[in-house]
Design an enzyme around this catalytic site. Sequence first.
Site, PDB file in Angstrom:
ATOM      1  N   ASP A   8      52.652  -9.587 -48.963  1.00 42.15           N
ATOM      2  CA  ASP A   8      52.498 -11.007 -49.229  1.00 42.15           C
ATOM      3  C   ASP A   8      51.111 -11.421 -48.752  1.00 42.15           C
ATOM      4  O   ASP A   8      50.718 -11.110 -47.616  1.00 42.15           O
ATOM      5  CB  ASP A   8      53.558 -11.818 -48.490  1.00 42.15           C
ATOM      6  N   ASP A 127      64.831 -16.835 -56.799  1.00 37.46           N
ATOM      7  CA  ASP A 127      64.918 -17.079 -55.360  1.00 37.46           C
ATOM      8  C   ASP A 127      66.030 -18.088 -55.115  1.00 37.46           C
ATOM      9  O   ASP A 127      65.994 -19.202 -55.652  1.00 37.46           O
ATOM     10  CB  ASP A 127      63.591 -17.610 -54.832  1.00 37.46           C
TER      11      ASP A 127
END
Length: 238
Positions: A8, A127
């Site tokens: 990330d 998500d």
Amino acid sequence: MNIFPAIDIKDGKAVRLLQGDYDQVTVFNQDPAFVASDFKKQGAEFLHIVDLDGARDGKFKNFKTIERIIATGIKCQVGGGIRDLESCECYLSIGAQRVILGSAALNDEFLQTALDRFGEKIAVGVDARKGKVAIKGWRETSELDSVEFCKTLSTKGIKTIIYTDISRDGMMRGTNLEIYRLLQSEINAEIIASGGISSMEELSALSDMGIYGAILGKAIYIGAINLAEVNLKFGGKV
């Protein structure tokens, strides 16, 4: 089962967020490309990259960093702020294997256009927060049921779905095995599990149920899971 170590990226650095909270950031390395090279040395064939700045702001702030990661030769899927065809084209043109749509996948017209143009190189990240689809870099929660959304994506022709239970992400308390068992039985797509995977036992359970892939984040950064060992045991397709 395919193993996807995660990188990330925020402000050009390899970081992890706690449950997607941009105010709870841990920097693990100043150079994400170095991290990618190290993962490759440990036997990783694939990589999951998220541009956190892109997910939040919709801008290509970390494009050059991601380009350097892809140049290491590892097979990458990239997400975060991909909201138009040009963004898809940019990442695919520098060698990304797959691009991941998030909130943009809620736009039926755009999703279909992207599928028509790029086919299986389009994946969707779903998500979930308390079973509902989270959007805009996890900052908002819709009323859309996450499992039903996965079913819809499958009927539209999406071949790869990355499903993340936000409540488990970065917590090191285990992943949501029940939801992946449900998705594997009901969704006609390749499911990649993401969020909270913290043990070899969980990876074995995911592999046994036929899950296509698993994303590893914090567990490998803090040494709870040995990536080289994981790649030896689980690497390769189901």
